[in-house]
Structure formats: structure tokens, C-alpha cells
Scaffold this motif. Structure first.
Motif, PDB file in Angstrom:
ATOM      1  N   ALA A   5      87.045 115.934  76.685  1.00 23.73           N
ATOM      2  CA  ALA A   5      86.721 116.334  75.314  1.00 23.73           C
ATOM      3  C   ALA A   5      86.383 115.124  74.456  1.00 23.73           C
ATOM      4  CB  ALA A   5      87.892 117.101  74.704  1.00 23.73           C
ATOM      5  N   ALA A   6      87.110 114.023  74.668  1.00 22.50           N
ATOM      6  CA  ALA A   6      86.838 112.821  73.888  1.00 22.50           C
ATOM      7  C   ALA A   6      85.451 112.278  74.189  1.00 22.50           C
ATOM      8  CB  ALA A   6      87.903 111.761  74.191  1.00 22.50           C
ATOM      9  N   PHE A   7      85.072 112.264  75.453  1.00 24.12           N
ATOM     10  CA  PHE A   7      83.777 111.707  75.825  1.00 24.12           C
ATOM     11  C   PHE A   7      82.624 112.661  75.518  1.00 24.12           C
ATOM     12  CE2 PHE A   7      86.223 108.471  77.893  1.00 24.12           C
ATOM     13  CZ  PHE A   7      85.385 107.374  77.919  1.00 24.12           C
ATOM     14  N   ALA A   8      82.967 113.913  75.236  1.00 29.12           N
ATOM     15  CA  ALA A   8      81.919 114.857  74.834  1.00 29.12           C
ATOM     16  C   ALA A   8      81.514 114.640  73.379  1.00 29.12           C
ATOM     17  CB  ALA A   8      82.396 116.294  75.031  1.00 29.12           C
ATOM     18  N   ARG A   9      82.321 113.900  72.655  1.00 35.91           N
ATOM     19  CA  ARG A   9      81.999 113.602  71.264  1.00 35.91           C
ATOM     20  C   ARG A   9      80.874 112.566  71.185  1.00 35.91           C
ATOM     21  NH1 ARG A   9      87.600 112.490  67.952  1.00 35.91           N
ATOM     22  NH2 ARG A   9      88.181 114.649  67.532  1.00 35.91           N
ATOM     23  N   SER A  10      80.120 112.633  70.113  1.00 38.72           N
ATOM     24  CA  SER A  10      79.117 111.593  69.873  1.00 38.72           C
ATOM     25  C   SER A  10      79.814 110.292  69.526  1.00 38.72           C
ATOM     26  CB  SER A  10      78.206 112.007  68.717  1.00 38.72           C
ATOM     27  OG  SER A  10      78.942 112.024  67.494  1.00 38.72           O
ATOM     28  N   ASN A  67      90.676 100.298  81.169  1.00 41.13           N
ATOM     29  CA  ASN A  67      89.953  99.569  80.131  1.00 41.13           C
ATOM     30  C   ASN A  67      88.520 100.042  79.969  1.00 41.13           C
ATOM     31  OD1 ASN A  67      92.169  97.987  79.488  1.00 41.13           O
ATOM     32  ND2 ASN A  67      91.633  96.394  80.975  1.00 41.13           N
ATOM     33  N   ASP A  68      88.127 101.016  80.773  1.00 45.10           N
ATOM     34  CA  ASP A  68      86.780 101.587  80.673  1.00 45.10           C
ATOM     35  C   ASP A  68      86.755 102.937  79.973  1.00 45.10           C
ATOM     36  OD1 ASP A  68      85.556  99.445  82.098  1.00 45.10           O
ATOM     37  OD2 ASP A  68      86.215 100.344  83.988  1.00 45.10           O
ATOM     38  N   ASN A  69      87.922 103.603  79.882  1.00 45.17           N
ATOM     39  CA  ASN A  69      87.913 104.966  79.339  1.00 45.17           C
ATOM     40  C   ASN A  69      88.924 105.198  78.217  1.00 45.17           C
ATOM     41  OD1 ASN A  69      90.422 105.189  80.587  1.00 45.17           O
ATOM     42  ND2 ASN A  69      89.669 106.447  82.286  1.00 45.17           N
ATOM     43  N   TRP A 144      91.697 108.238  74.418  1.00 45.80           N
ATOM     44  CA  TRP A 144      90.501 108.356  75.250  1.00 45.80           C
ATOM     45  C   TRP A 144      89.267 108.005  74.425  1.00 45.80           C
ATOM     46  CZ3 TRP A 144      91.993 108.274  79.929  1.00 45.80           C
ATOM     47  CH2 TRP A 144      93.067 109.034  80.393  1.00 45.80           C
ATOM     48  N   GLY A 145      88.349 107.324  75.044  1.00 44.63           N
ATOM     49  CA  GLY A 145      87.108 106.953  74.386  1.00 44.63           C
ATOM     50  C   GLY A 145      86.462 105.791  75.105  1.00 44.63           C
ATOM     51  N   ASP A 146      85.277 105.435  74.692  1.00 43.10           N
ATOM     52  CA  ASP A 146      84.515 104.345  75.308  1.00 43.10           C
ATOM     53  C   ASP A 146      84.801 103.060  74.545  1.00 43.10           C
ATOM     54  OD1 ASP A 146      82.596 102.497  76.134  1.00 43.10           O
ATOM     55  OD2 ASP A 146      81.097 104.051  76.508  1.00 43.10           O
ATOM     56  N   PRO A 147      85.696 102.205  75.052  1.00 46.86           N
ATOM     57  CA  PRO A 147      86.076 101.020  74.283  1.00 46.86           C
ATOM     58  C   PRO A 147      84.936 100.033  74.087  1.00 46.86           C
ATOM     59  CG  PRO A 147      86.997 100.913  76.498  1.00 46.86           C
ATOM     60  CD  PRO A 147      86.410 102.283  76.333  1.00 46.86           C
ATOM     61  N   ASP A 148      84.063  99.908  75.065  1.00 46.03           N
ATOM     62  CA  ASP A 148      82.971  98.949  74.943  1.00 46.03           C
ATOM     63  C   ASP A 148      81.967  99.392  73.882  1.00 46.03           C
ATOM     64  OD1 ASP A 148      84.084  97.332  76.887  1.00 46.03           O
ATOM     65  OD2 ASP A 148      82.930  98.239  78.510  1.00 46.03           O
ATOM     66  N   ALA A 149      81.597 100.668  73.922  1.00 46.78           N
ATOM     67  CA  ALA A 149      80.640 101.176  72.935  1.00 46.78           C
ATOM     68  C   ALA A 149      81.231 101.134  71.535  1.00 46.78           C
ATOM     69  CB  ALA A 149      80.228 102.597  73.294  1.00 46.78           C
ATOM     70  N   LEU A 150      82.502 101.488  71.414  1.00 43.39           N
ATOM     71  CA  LEU A 150      83.154 101.454  70.109  1.00 43.39           C
ATOM     72  C   LEU A 150      83.247 100.028  69.583  1.00 43.39           C
ATOM     73  CD1 LEU A 150      86.043 104.042  70.532  1.00 43.39           C
ATOM     74  CD2 LEU A 150      84.199 104.136  68.845  1.00 43.39           C
TER      75      LEU A 150
END
Length: 202
Positions: A5-10, A67-69, A144-150
Motif C-alpha cells: 500500500a505504501a509503494f502504491a502511493r505516488s 534500506n531499500d524499502n 515503508w517507502g522508497d528511502p532513496d527517492a524520498l
């Protein structure tokens, strides 16, 4: 929230959630700081508090987190202490126990003591001696989330705000450190900072 669900977010939605989480851990740290010293504290002098880092290995542990997710926010503050640091660390431990937080005290080892806890909300707090300083460290739970993109999005927008002088010298580091009152922390960069403060081209 589940990882899917977290990665489905923009990215913009993940960014807004990260902004709220950064504020939460910053306010908790301020509350703890105020219990001991209400004047200025030094920051770590390294990086920016609002840049998330990979969430692998942080308590409370989240199964599957890497560290990737996943990501956390980790903040440091330092204050010089006159008198016994060991006694102050014990006072911190007693205060945290009074709040119902399970604490773990270690030391003194080589003259240094340390106390750590995880709050019911999943925030990790540590108080420790550091060469005559009381060091407070606050870490958010892992999310949960994309740490690099954030991190890339946060840094880019933070740099745009800095170049535009949005905050003036309020959070400036002098001799390598920012000196800030409890509760004073640089706001999370605005999502629309790139549109508000585009780079100046010749």
C-alpha cells in the motif's frame, strides 16, 4: 500500512507522509530536551535532520524492512553538562520509567553511561554521555517507502529553499553546528519548493 500500500502511493503522497513523521519525531525530541535544558542545544553538524535514511535494523524491528524499502528519521542533540553526567543519565532513566517506558541502562563503561527506550508509539530514544555532553538521540519507527527517492526529493527541495534564503540564517551552522532551542527545527521542505524557487539561470 502494508508495504504494498505504501509503494502504491505516488511520490508526492509518500513525501507528505514523511513530512508528518519528521514533525512527530522532532516534537518528541523537543519534549524530552525541555525536561533537562531549555536553552540552546547543538545539532550533530552532519547532514540535515529532515533527510530520511534506510530503516533496516531500527527498533522496533519491522519484518522485511531493508534500506531499500523503508526509512526512518534520526535526530541528535547535544548539551554541555556541569556536574555528574552519570547522575543525569540516571535521572533520565527514572523519568522515562515514570512515563511507563521500559528502559535499558548500560554502563558506566570507560566512564560513560547510556539509557535507551522505545516508546509505545515506536519511537526510539537514547540519552548518553559524550565527552562532557548529554547526547539525546531520537529515531522514528521504520516506515515503508522508497528511502532513496524520498531523500533525493527532500534534498533537492531543501537546497532550493536554502538558495532562495527561505529561512534566512535561523538554522545556519556556525563552526560546524547549529545551536537551536528545543522545538526549533528546520521545517520539512515544501513539496512545491522547486516551482516556488526555480534555479536562477544566467
Amino acid at each position: 500500512m502494508a508495504m504494498e500500500a505504501a509503494f502504491a502511493r505516488s511520490l508526492e503522497e509518500q513525501y507528505a507522509a514523511a513530512a508528518r513523521r519528521y514533525s512527530e519525531v522532532s516534537e518528541l525530541l523537543a519534549e524530552v530536551q525541555n525536561g533537562y535544558f531549555v536553552d540552546e542545544w547543538e545539532d550533530s553538524g552532519v547532514g540535515a535532520d529532515f533527510v530520511p535514511m534506510g530503516g533496516e535494523g531500527f527498533a522496533p524491528f519491522m519484518s522485511g524492512a531493508s534500506n531499500d524499502n523503508s526509512y526512518v528519521f534520526r535526530l541528535h542533540r547535544y548539551h554541555a553538562v556541569e556536574g555528574s553526567l552519570e547522575a543525569l543519565i540516571q535521572r533520565v532513566a527514572d523519568d522515562w520509567r515514570e512515563r511507563g517506558w521500559e528502559t535499558k541502562v548500560s554502563g558506566p563503561f570507560a566512564g560513560y553511561s547510556r539509557v535507551a527506550t522505545v516508546t509505545p508509539g515506536g519511537f526510539s530514544l537514547t540519552a548518553q554521555e559524550d565527552d562532557g555532553m548529554l547526547t539525546l538521540i531520537a529515531s522514528s519507527p521504520a516506515y515503508w517507502g522508497d528511502p532513496d527517492a524520498l531523500a533525493a526529493a527532500v534534498i533537492e527541495r531543501g537546497e532550493a529553499e536554502s538558495a532562495a534564503g527561505v529561512h534566512g540564517s535561523k538554522y545556519a551552522r556556525v563552526d560546524g553546528f547549529a545551536r537551536l532551542l528545543p522545538g526549533t527545527y528546520r521545517p520539512f521542505p515544501a513539496w512545491d519548493a522547486l516551482e516556488k524557487y526555480p534555479p536562477v539561470t544566467e
